[in-house]
Design a protein around this motif. Structure first.
Motif, short mmCIF file in Angstrom:
data_model
loop_
_atom_site.label_atom_id
_atom_site.label_comp_id
_atom_site.label_asym_id
_atom_site.label_seq_id
_atom_site.Cartn_x
_atom_site.Cartn_y
_atom_site.Cartn_z
N GLN A 289 -6.88 8.85 9.50
CA GLN A 289 -6.42 8.71 10.88
C GLN A 289 -5.92 7.30 11.19
N SER A 290 -5.25 6.68 10.23
CA SER A 290 -4.66 5.37 10.46
C SER A 290 -3.52 5.18 9.47
N THR A 291 -2.79 4.07 9.64
CA THR A 291 -1.70 3.75 8.72
C THR A 291 -2.14 2.74 7.66
N THR A 292 -3.43 2.58 7.48
CA THR A 292 -3.96 1.56 6.57
C THR A 292 -4.16 2.10 5.17
N THR A 293 -3.66 1.36 4.19
CA THR A 293 -3.90 1.66 2.79
C THR A 293 -4.44 0.40 2.12
N SER B 274 -15.12 -15.17 -12.32
CA SER B 274 -15.11 -16.47 -11.67
C SER B 274 -15.33 -17.58 -12.69
N LEU B 275 -14.59 -18.68 -12.56
CA LEU B 275 -14.71 -19.79 -13.49
C LEU B 275 -15.82 -20.75 -13.10
N ARG B 276 -16.24 -20.74 -11.85
CA ARG B 276 -17.18 -21.75 -11.36
C ARG B 276 -18.62 -21.28 -11.28
N ARG B 277 -18.83 -20.01 -11.09
CA ARG B 277 -20.20 -19.54 -10.88
C ARG B 277 -20.31 -18.09 -11.33
N ASP B 278 -21.52 -17.59 -11.30
CA ASP B 278 -21.77 -16.21 -11.69
C ASP B 278 -21.08 -15.28 -10.69
N GLY B 279 -20.11 -14.52 -11.16
CA GLY B 279 -19.47 -13.58 -10.25
C GLY B 279 -18.04 -13.26 -10.64
N TRP B 280 -17.37 -12.57 -9.72
CA TRP B 280 -16.01 -12.09 -9.95
C TRP B 280 -15.21 -12.22 -8.65
N VAL B 281 -13.91 -12.05 -8.76
CA VAL B 281 -13.02 -12.04 -7.60
C VAL B 281 -12.11 -10.82 -7.70
N THR B 282 -12.02 -10.07 -6.62
CA THR B 282 -11.16 -8.89 -6.56
C THR B 282 -9.91 -9.21 -5.74
N LEU B 283 -8.75 -8.83 -6.27
CA LEU B 283 -7.50 -8.97 -5.55
C LEU B 283 -7.21 -7.65 -4.85
N ALA B 284 -7.05 -7.70 -3.52
CA ALA B 284 -6.82 -6.48 -2.74
C ALA B 284 -5.50 -6.60 -1.98
N HIS B 285 -4.75 -5.52 -1.96
CA HIS B 285 -3.49 -5.40 -1.22
C HIS B 285 -3.79 -4.53 -0.01
N VAL B 286 -3.64 -5.10 1.20
CA VAL B 286 -4.00 -4.39 2.43
C VAL B 286 -2.73 -4.13 3.24
N ILE B 287 -2.42 -2.87 3.46
CA ILE B 287 -1.21 -2.47 4.19
C ILE B 287 -1.66 -1.80 5.49
N GLN C 294 -1.05 -7.78 3.69
CA GLN C 294 -1.71 -8.99 3.25
C GLN C 294 -2.29 -8.78 1.86
N GLU C 295 -2.27 -9.82 1.05
CA GLU C 295 -3.01 -9.84 -0.20
C GLU C 295 -4.20 -10.78 -0.01
N VAL C 296 -5.39 -10.26 -0.21
CA VAL C 296 -6.59 -11.03 0.04
C VAL C 296 -7.48 -11.03 -1.20
N LEU C 297 -8.31 -12.06 -1.29
CA LEU C 297 -9.29 -12.17 -2.37
C LEU C 297 -10.67 -11.90 -1.80
N GLY D 119 -8.13 -3.55 8.69
CA GLY D 119 -7.87 -3.22 7.30
C GLY D 119 -8.52 -4.18 6.32
N VAL D 120 -8.56 -5.46 6.66
CA VAL D 120 -9.21 -6.44 5.79
C VAL D 120 -10.72 -6.21 5.76
N LYS D 121 -11.29 -5.90 6.92
CA LYS D 121 -12.72 -5.54 6.93
C LYS D 121 -12.97 -4.33 6.05
N ALA D 122 -12.07 -3.36 6.15
CA ALA D 122 -12.22 -2.15 5.33
C ALA D 122 -12.08 -2.46 3.85
N ALA D 123 -11.28 -3.49 3.50
CA ALA D 123 -11.13 -3.86 2.09
C ALA D 123 -12.43 -4.40 1.53
N VAL D 124 -13.15 -5.20 2.34
CA VAL D 124 -14.47 -5.67 1.91
C VAL D 124 -15.41 -4.48 1.72
#
Length: 324
Positions: free
Chosen positions: A239-243, A252-265, A271-274, A300-305
């Motif tokens: 029920q929205s135009t969000t993908t 991640s190079l600095r600490r324990d973890g990872w980074v996800t690249l997300a494309h939010v339409i 927007q492209e967010v990390l 949409g960015v909240k939904a990406a998280v």
């Protein structure tokens, strides 16, 4: 000046954007191309108005910035954004004096008319952002698009239409010169609000300085979590135009973890967010929107998280807290 979306407030105050000239008229040019119009149009006012230009081409953005700076008009603001996003989220109600649209993309194929700017929703939005007596000025060489725009203005219920000759400055643009050399005519209309549709600003805000309000989640990853393989994940919000497209996962190079690249339409806004997945001292991991790139926090960015959190849940993670 060149602004990113994150440099604006939502909505913004002309006095903040133009602190030296807060009381002057405010002109928005949609699709300024290489910037030829404004140096010719600005001198037609008793005092140089405050100028805001919006364009989708990064190359045009740089060309126009150089041209306006050379003409002594460097105090104007240029930005690379979809016009309807800028008008809806940045412009306060009743703030603009003029919106200029010169030679817009006509999207001539029947199946592409929804991509046209001057449709009923934009006329209703623009009417809510123009001052009393303000106007949209359209100049175009495309007869069918001109007729379409006039029809849409009438259908909006908030605009009157007056046709006539375009401002002389509109005939100095790149496309106007091209058509003039070919001996072809242009069409011009002035759209003036007769009513104001109550079009609100959206749920959009810049990345906050207060960390607890950044979209995030806290979870415990399973001991077997080793994301060596990552397949692209596409989520279309109901029920929205969000993908949301989770494109890739990086260690991640600095600490324990990872980074996800997300494309939010979200409609016209992309927007492209990390989104970071960062280990904490207590053994849990924090999933949080990264500040890199100055993301704008939208639904949409909240939904990406949330999408990254759900993906981790599908791999066995246990969520302890959700903050999105």
């Amino acid at each position: 000046m060149i602004f990113r979306l994150g440099d604006f407030h939502f909505p913004d105050d002309p006095a903040r954007l133009y602190p030296d000239t807060p009381g002057r008229p405010w002109v928005l040019e949609v699709g300024f191309g290489d910037g030829r119009f404004w140096p010719h149009f600005a001198p037609t006012f008793p005092v140089t108005p405050n100028y805001l230009g919006v364009e989708l081409s990064g190359v045009s953005l740089l060309k126009a910035h150089r041209r306006l700076s050379a003409a002594g008009l460097g105090s104007g603001i240029l930005t690379k954004l979809p016009a309807d996003v800028l008008v809806r989220e940045v412009i306060p109600h009743g703030a603009l004096d003029v919106i200029v649209v010169n030679f817009p993309d006509p999207w001539p194929k029947d199946e592409h008319t929804d991509h046209r700017l001057l449709r009923v929703p934009f006329f209703q939005l623009a009417a809510s952002r123009l001052k009393p007596g303000g106007a949209i000025l359209l100049t175009t060489d495309h007869d069918e698009y001109f007729e379409f725009a006039v029809q849409q203005a009438h259908a909006s219920g908030v605009m009157s239409v007056q046709t006539g000759e375009p401002p002389a400055a509109a005939l100095e643009t790149k496309y106007a010169l091209k058509w003039r050399d070919l001996g072809l005519d242009v069409n011009h209309a002035r759209f003036t609000p007769t009513a104001h549709a109550p079009v609100p600003h959206g749920d959009v805000r810049p990345y906050p300085e207060d960390e607890p309000t950044v979209p995030h989640a806290v979870l415990t990853l399973p001991d077997t979590f080793t994301p060596t393989d990552f397949d692209k994940v596409t989520i279309r919000m109901p029920q929205s135009t969000t993908t949301i497209i989770l494109l890739d996962l990086y260690g991640s190079l600095r600490r324990d973890g990872w980074v996800t690249l997300a494309h939010v339409i979200e409609g016209e806004l992309t927007q492209e967010v990390l989104i970071g997945i960062t280990g904490r001292e207590d053994g849990t991991h924090l999933v949080r929107l990264a500040k890199f790139g100055g993301p704008i926090i939208t639904p949409g960015v909240k939904a990406a998280v949330g999408a990254v959190t759900q993906w981790l849940e599908s791999l066995g993670a246990v969520v302890k807290h959700r903050g999105y």
